[in-house]
Write a protein that holds these residues in place. Structure first.
Motif: not given
Length: 197
Positions: A142-143, A145-146, A150
């Motif tokens: 998740s880290r 991917y963010a 983003l």
């Protein structure tokens, strides 16, 4: 710039199908994109190979700027922004590599994060930040991917805007083998014409 726009468009299309789920969802979504989604293999290939092309193009651009001496006054800030864009491009490649969450990307990212952890002073903190905890897992995916979707693209867009603004404001430098001719002074020409009359 074209390579970044291509990466942005193909990345948005891939994000519509991708699930950052470490328990198999990430890998399964990549398999679905590659095997079943309409033009999925083509779009994924464009994104994957486009990342390599973008890194190569940024390195070639930086080499040309360096060898032409275009980093000198008054273009120092343009050079610093360019170097920052190079670093952000490499970060994009590093964070994107983990997203398929297969064996190769998993272990390669562990090696990369461990190498970052050996850096002086901030190395261990950087490793903990990238892992999002003491060890690899769902939070790490998740880290990454963010960061990949983003944080870094937003910074790249802002810095490309600043870079292009400075290039248009300051202009580009001529190659070192061309001598710049001074612009004629209109006042001196007028004085010379008066002296002749």
């Amino acid at each position: 710039m074209f390579a970044f726009l291509s990466q942005a468009v193909t990345g948005v299309i891939l994000a519509m199908y991708y699930r950052p789920d470490a328990s198999g969802g990430a890998y399964q979504s990549i398999r679905y994109i590659t095997d079943q989604a309409f033009l999925g293999q083509f779009v994924r290939g464009m994104h994957k190979w486009g990342a390599s092309v973008m890194v190569i193009l940024v390195f070639l651009h930086m080499a040309r700027v360096f060898f032409f001496g275009a980093y000198k006054y008054p273009r120092e800030l343009t050079w610093i922004i360019g170097v920052t864009l190079l670093i952000l491009t490499l970060i994009m490649g590093f964070t994107g590599y983990l997203l398929p969450f297969d064996q190769r990307s998993y272990w390669a990212t562990i090696v990369g994060v461990n190498i970052n952890g050996t850096g002086p002073f901030i190395g261990p903190y950087l490793s903990d930040f990238l892992r999002a905890g003491p060890e690899f897992g769902a939070n790490t995916l998740s880290r990454f991917y963010a960061i990949h979707m983003l944080l870094v693209p937003g910074a790249i867009v802002a810095l490309i805007g600043a870079h292009l603004y400075l290039v248009t404001k300051l202009g580009i430098s001529a190659p070192p083998w061309l001598k710049a001719e001074p612009e004629p002074d209109p006042d001196a020409e007028l004085a010379a014409e008066r002296a002749e009359v």
